[in-house]
Motif scaffolding. Sequence first.
Motif, PDB file in Angstrom:
ATOM      1  N   LEU A 104       0.818  -1.210   0.000  1.00 14.77           N
ATOM      2  CA  LEU A 104       0.000   0.000   0.000  1.00 14.77           C
ATOM      3  C   LEU A 104       0.854   1.263   0.000  1.00 14.77           C
ATOM      4  O   LEU A 104       0.570   2.218  -0.725  1.00 14.77           O
ATOM      5  N   GLY A 105       1.912   1.271   0.816  1.00 19.26           N
ATOM      6  CA  GLY A 105       2.759   2.459   0.894  1.00 19.26           C
ATOM      7  C   GLY A 105       3.381   2.800  -0.455  1.00 19.26           C
ATOM      8  O   GLY A 105       3.395   3.967  -0.861  1.00 19.26           O
ATOM      9  N   ASP A 107       2.265   1.908  -3.427  1.00 15.44           N
ATOM     10  CA  ASP A 107       1.207   2.329  -4.356  1.00 15.44           C
ATOM     11  C   ASP A 107       0.777   3.769  -4.085  1.00 15.44           C
ATOM     12  O   ASP A 107       0.539   4.540  -5.017  1.00 15.44           O
ATOM     13  N   LEU A 108       0.673   4.129  -2.806  1.00 15.52           N
ATOM     14  CA  LEU A 108       0.300   5.498  -2.456  1.00 15.52           C
ATOM     15  C   LEU A 108       1.332   6.491  -2.983  1.00 15.52           C
ATOM     16  O   LEU A 108       0.984   7.540  -3.543  1.00 15.52           O
ATOM     17  N   GLN A 111       1.201   6.620  -6.908  1.00 12.69           N
ATOM     18  CA  GLN A 111      -0.004   7.288  -7.394  1.00 12.69           C
ATOM     19  C   GLN A 111      -0.012   8.777  -7.056  1.00 12.69           C
ATOM     20  O   GLN A 111      -0.570   9.572  -7.807  1.00 12.69           O
ATOM     21  N   PHE A 112       0.622   9.154  -5.948  1.00 16.12           N
ATOM     22  CA  PHE A 112       0.713  10.579  -5.638  1.00 16.12           C
ATOM     23  C   PHE A 112       1.548  11.301  -6.690  1.00 16.12           C
ATOM     24  O   PHE A 112       1.133  12.329  -7.234  1.00 16.12           O
ATOM     25  N   MET A 195      -5.654  10.727  -7.646  1.00 16.01           N
ATOM     26  CA  MET A 195      -4.977   9.670  -6.893  1.00 16.01           C
ATOM     27  C   MET A 195      -5.973   8.656  -6.338  1.00 16.01           C
ATOM     28  O   MET A 195      -5.794   7.432  -6.478  1.00 16.01           O
ATOM     29  N   VAL A 196      -7.042   9.138  -5.718  1.00 20.66           N
ATOM     30  CA  VAL A 196      -8.034   8.245  -5.114  1.00 20.66           C
ATOM     31  C   VAL A 196      -8.748   7.422  -6.189  1.00 20.66           C
ATOM     32  O   VAL A 196      -9.018   6.223  -5.995  1.00 20.66           O
ATOM     33  N   LEU A 199      -6.442   4.611  -7.294  1.00 16.84           N
ATOM     34  CA  LEU A 199      -6.356   3.574  -6.266  1.00 16.84           C
ATOM     35  C   LEU A 199      -7.645   2.759  -6.185  1.00 16.84           C
ATOM     36  O   LEU A 199      -7.611   1.534  -5.990  1.00 16.84           O
TER      37      LEU A 199
END
Length: 248
Positions: A104-105, A107-108, A111-112, A195-196, A199
């Motif tokens: 997750l980290g 990917d965050l 994507q940011f 970003m959201v 995801l």
Amino acid sequence: MTFRPYADRHPIPAAILCAALQFGLTLLILALGKQYAPPEAYRKVKLLAFASTVILPLLLTHALGLWRDVGFNRIKPTGFFVACLLPVILFASMGVRLPAPGGLGGDLLIQFFNAFGEELLFRGVIFLVLLRLPLWQAITLNGLLFGSMHLIHGYMDGDWSHALVWALMSSCAGMMFAAARASTGSLWLLIGLHMVLNLASMYSNIEAAAGALVLQRVEWAIKAVELGLALYLIASRTRRSALAQTVA
């Protein structure tokens, strides 16, 4: 003539040039990497190409003197912006699947930076250039240019037909993003939305719960929502402008 006066006088060619610079730079990095880098290093080449999608928009923002106008100083959502979260809700309508431990980290972070670079280029620099045009033209051209950037996947994956469909679908998202930018004036809100949404697409549980066909139908429904929201914003702003002219 410097680029800023040229962009003021010729917004469409200037906007196309900005998008073409990013497309060409990304393609050049990938082509050189494929030609000269060993296969095991091609992942690093892709990361370099990805980094260029952040660096070039920053340079263009500076070259055009747009730091005060791109929207970093506004973070006030509107009702229209909230409506733009509907595609996220649709992707999450059958739950979300958990990422792999520790995934997750990463990917965050990815994507940011992906959302930051694309939004700064398209809803920052290019959208401001296109605002010399009527709003409906600015939103439409912004979406089409955004979608065209996704043709790069045809080169990366070798599937140009899929890349063309991806580009057309991305154009709908691009129009919605541009409409949200016109509604809020905020680039940070657009970065968050972009970003959201990415995801939500990545972690959607629809395919696992209902199959690939249902996922495809949901994706097309989302594109219809994105396009419908953009058209609504265009229609409402056009009506408001016409009323203002009538009163004046």
